[in-house]
Design a protein around this motif. Sequence first.
Motif, PDB file in Angstrom:
ATOM      1  N   GLN A   1       2.385  14.950 -14.169  1.00  0.00           N
ATOM      2  CA  GLN A   1       0.976  15.249 -14.447  1.00  0.00           C
ATOM      3  C   GLN A   1       0.311  14.084 -15.186  1.00  0.00           C
ATOM      4  O   GLN A   1      -0.475  14.274 -16.125  1.00  0.00           O
ATOM      5  CB  GLN A   1       0.849  16.541 -15.261  1.00  0.00           C
ATOM      6  N   ASP A   2       0.651  12.873 -14.748  1.00  0.00           N
ATOM      7  CA  ASP A   2       0.125  11.657 -15.382  1.00  0.00           C
ATOM      8  C   ASP A   2      -1.169  11.261 -14.673  1.00  0.00           C
ATOM      9  O   ASP A   2      -1.183  10.405 -13.785  1.00  0.00           O
ATOM     10  CB  ASP A   2       1.165  10.536 -15.287  1.00  0.00           C
ATOM     11  N   HIS A   3      -2.258  11.874 -15.074  1.00  0.00           N
ATOM     12  CA  HIS A   3      -3.529  11.683 -14.388  1.00  0.00           C
ATOM     13  C   HIS A   3      -4.118  10.302 -14.644  1.00  0.00           C
ATOM     14  O   HIS A   3      -4.741   9.710 -13.761  1.00  0.00           O
ATOM     15  CB  HIS A   3      -4.508  12.779 -14.815  1.00  0.00           C
ATOM     16  N   ASP A   4      -3.923   9.788 -15.859  1.00  0.00           N
ATOM     17  CA  ASP A   4      -4.432   8.449 -16.164  1.00  0.00           C
ATOM     18  C   ASP A   4      -3.749   7.401 -15.290  1.00  0.00           C
ATOM     19  O   ASP A   4      -4.402   6.490 -14.771  1.00  0.00           O
ATOM     20  CB  ASP A   4      -4.204   8.109 -17.637  1.00  0.00           C
ATOM     21  N   ARG A   5      -2.434   7.540 -15.137  1.00  0.00           N
ATOM     22  CA  ARG A   5      -1.683   6.594 -14.313  1.00  0.00           C
ATOM     23  C   ARG A   5      -2.112   6.689 -12.851  1.00  0.00           C
ATOM     24  O   ARG A   5      -2.273   5.678 -12.175  1.00  0.00           O
ATOM     25  CB  ARG A   5      -0.181   6.873 -14.442  1.00  0.00           C
ATOM     26  N   PHE A   6      -2.308   7.918 -12.378  1.00  0.00           N
ATOM     27  CA  PHE A   6      -2.745   8.079 -10.995  1.00  0.00           C
ATOM     28  C   PHE A   6      -4.102   7.426 -10.780  1.00  0.00           C
ATOM     29  O   PHE A   6      -4.331   6.766  -9.759  1.00  0.00           O
ATOM     30  CB  PHE A   6      -2.827   9.555 -10.594  1.00  0.00           C
ATOM     31  N   PHE A   7      -5.015   7.615 -11.728  1.00  0.00           N
ATOM     32  CA  PHE A   7      -6.351   7.048 -11.601  1.00  0.00           C
ATOM     33  C   PHE A   7      -6.259   5.527 -11.473  1.00  0.00           C
ATOM     34  O   PHE A   7      -6.956   4.913 -10.656  1.00  0.00           O
ATOM     35  CB  PHE A   7      -7.191   7.429 -12.815  1.00  0.00           C
ATOM     36  N   PHE A   8      -5.389   4.914 -12.259  1.00  0.00           N
ATOM     37  CA  PHE A   8      -5.174   3.460 -12.198  1.00  0.00           C
ATOM     38  C   PHE A   8      -4.602   3.056 -10.837  1.00  0.00           C
ATOM     39  O   PHE A   8      -5.059   2.084 -10.214  1.00  0.00           O
ATOM     40  CB  PHE A   8      -4.224   3.029 -13.318  1.00  0.00           C
TER      41      PHE A   8
ATOM     42  N   LEU B   1       0.833  -1.203   0.000  1.00  0.00           N
ATOM     43  CA  LEU B   1       0.000   0.000   0.000  1.00  0.00           C
ATOM     44  C   LEU B   1       0.872   1.258   0.000  1.00  0.00           C
ATOM     45  O   LEU B   1       0.585   2.227  -0.722  1.00  0.00           O
ATOM     46  CB  LEU B   1      -0.926   0.003   1.217  1.00  0.00           C
ATOM     47  N   SER B   2       1.934   1.234   0.772  1.00  0.00           N
ATOM     48  CA  SER B   2       2.844   2.385   0.826  1.00  0.00           C
ATOM     49  C   SER B   2       3.552   2.591  -0.508  1.00  0.00           C
ATOM     50  O   SER B   2       3.741   3.730  -0.956  1.00  0.00           O
ATOM     51  CB  SER B   2       3.886   2.188   1.941  1.00  0.00           C
ATOM     52  N   GLU B   3       3.922   1.489  -1.156  1.00  0.00           N
ATOM     53  CA  GLU B   3       4.570   1.590  -2.467  1.00  0.00           C
ATOM     54  C   GLU B   3       3.607   2.170  -3.502  1.00  0.00           C
ATOM     55  O   GLU B   3       4.011   2.949  -4.374  1.00  0.00           O
ATOM     56  CB  GLU B   3       5.073   0.217  -2.911  1.00  0.00           C
ATOM     57  N   LEU B   4       2.334   1.798  -3.413  1.00  0.00           N
ATOM     58  CA  LEU B   4       1.335   2.344  -4.330  1.00  0.00           C
ATOM     59  C   LEU B   4       1.190   3.855  -4.129  1.00  0.00           C
ATOM     60  O   LEU B   4       1.039   4.611  -5.098  1.00  0.00           O
ATOM     61  CB  LEU B   4      -0.016   1.652  -4.121  1.00  0.00           C
ATOM     62  N   ILE B   5       1.271   4.300  -2.872  1.00  0.00           N
ATOM     63  CA  ILE B   5       1.194   5.744  -2.602  1.00  0.00           C
ATOM     64  C   ILE B   5       2.403   6.462  -3.191  1.00  0.00           C
ATOM     65  O   ILE B   5       2.269   7.544  -3.780  1.00  0.00           O
ATOM     66  CB  ILE B   5       1.092   5.998  -1.081  1.00  0.00           C
ATOM     67  N   GLU B   6       3.574   5.869  -3.051  1.00  0.00           N
ATOM     68  CA  GLU B   6       4.778   6.486  -3.623  1.00  0.00           C
ATOM     69  C   GLU B   6       4.687   6.561  -5.146  1.00  0.00           C
ATOM     70  O   GLU B   6       5.095   7.555  -5.760  1.00  0.00           O
ATOM     71  CB  GLU B   6       6.026   5.700  -3.209  1.00  0.00           C
ATOM     72  N   ARG B   7       4.131   5.530  -5.741  1.00  0.00           N
ATOM     73  CA  ARG B   7       3.950   5.548  -7.198  1.00  0.00           C
ATOM     74  C   ARG B   7       2.916   6.596  -7.595  1.00  0.00           C
ATOM     75  O   ARG B   7       3.028   7.224  -8.650  1.00  0.00           O
ATOM     76  CB  ARG B   7       3.547   4.151  -7.680  1.00  0.00           C
ATOM     77  N   GLN B   8       1.931   6.797  -6.744  1.00  0.00           N
ATOM     78  CA  GLN B   8       0.951   7.852  -6.999  1.00  0.00           C
ATOM     79  C   GLN B   8       1.630   9.224  -6.961  1.00  0.00           C
ATOM     80  O   GLN B   8       1.383  10.086  -7.802  1.00  0.00           O
ATOM     81  CB  GLN B   8      -0.169   7.794  -5.955  1.00  0.00           C
ATOM     82  N   ARG B   9       2.509   9.420  -5.981  1.00  0.00           N
ATOM     83  CA  ARG B   9       3.205  10.704  -5.856  1.00  0.00           C
ATOM     84  C   ARG B   9       4.118  10.963  -7.057  1.00  0.00           C
ATOM     85  O   ARG B   9       4.340  12.117  -7.441  1.00  0.00           O
ATOM     86  CB  ARG B   9       4.014  10.751  -4.565  1.00  0.00           C
ATOM     87  N   SER B  10       4.621   9.886  -7.640  1.00  0.00           N
ATOM     88  CA  SER B  10       5.501  10.059  -8.811  1.00  0.00           C
ATOM     89  C   SER B  10       4.736  10.584 -10.022  1.00  0.00           C
ATOM     90  O   SER B  10       5.343  11.060 -10.984  1.00  0.00           O
ATOM     91  CB  SER B  10       6.178   8.730  -9.158  1.00  0.00           C
ATOM     92  N   CYS B  11       3.405  10.494  -9.963  1.00  0.00           N
ATOM     93  CA  CYS B  11       2.582  10.990 -11.068  1.00  0.00           C
ATOM     94  C   CYS B  11       2.408  12.510 -11.010  1.00  0.00           C
ATOM     95  O   CYS B  11       1.975  13.118 -11.995  1.00  0.00           O
ATOM     96  CB  CYS B  11       1.188  10.343 -11.036  1.00  0.00           C
ATOM     97  N   ILE B  12       2.738  13.110  -9.874  1.00  0.00           N
ATOM     98  CA  ILE B  12       2.481  14.537  -9.677  1.00  0.00           C
ATOM     99  C   ILE B  12       3.290  15.383 -10.644  1.00  0.00           C
ATOM    100  O   ILE B  12       2.741  16.200 -11.389  1.00  0.00           O
ATOM    101  CB  ILE B  12       2.776  14.943  -8.220  1.00  0.00           C
ATOM    102  N   GLU B  13       4.605  15.204 -10.633  1.00  0.00           N
ATOM    103  CA  GLU B  13       5.469  16.026 -11.480  1.00  0.00           C
ATOM    104  C   GLU B  13       5.188  15.797 -12.958  1.00  0.00           C
ATOM    105  O   GLU B  13       5.205  16.731 -13.753  1.00  0.00           O
ATOM    106  CB  GLU B  13       6.937  15.743 -11.163  1.00  0.00           C
TER     107      GLU B  13
END
Length: 243
Positions: free
Chosen positions: A133-140, A119-131
């Motif tokens: 601006q990969d919204h599709d990836r974040f949604f997944f 779960l923590s790794e998924l959050i870190e991968r979500q944060r990597s979408c910020i810079e």
Amino acid sequence: MKTNLQAMWLRTSTDVSVRQRLHKVLRQAIIRMVLAPGQALSEKEIADLFNVSRQPVREAFIRLSESGLVEVRPQRGTYVVRISRQAVLEARFIRESLEVAIALEAAKCTLPSSVLMELSELIERQRSCIERQDHDRFFFLDEMFHRTLAISTGQTMAWNVIEDVKAQLDRVRYLSIPDSTPIPKLADQHQAIVDAISAGDTEAAEQAMCIHQREILHSLPELERRFPELFENVGTNAHALSI
């Protein structure tokens, strides 16, 4: 649109039936506004686009209609439904009820460290979408976070119910990223959920999940103002699919 649909088709698994692939692609296309609310869908054009027969397309349309994403009008055609505020609110209520119960169960049962790490790794991968601006990836990745939490507590059936009811809600969630609901805010909410579960704090876990699931209530009015044509009883008439 044609290119987007074909790309989505190529990304889906070939290990499932054509009907299942079509349903997945069309569902995602509707949620991500590739196929817009109010848009007319041509059974023949979609069959030709994916080089399949019309029967699995027809079956996919039926499944989408059961999810409230399309309306099949006899003798008139099939249309992507506009977003229903009431359907969104009802789906949100059901999802909150189930996911709060899942968070409570996770905090009670003490999840294995391997699940907490995932779960923590998924959050870190979500944060990597910020810079990026990969919204599709974040949604997944957002979807993966909630699914992982549900499955890890043995609530597979609850997750299946959530998936069935949240189609309309998902369209609003997708629209809300990144402006109405910024990715960092959602990632922080996910972290608060994991922190509470890790501490075995049932009250905090319930509260964190409630706050997260109610985020859409803040963004919905703004989205209705910004995109009135996407919502029920507002906007222009349906237009023909052009692919």
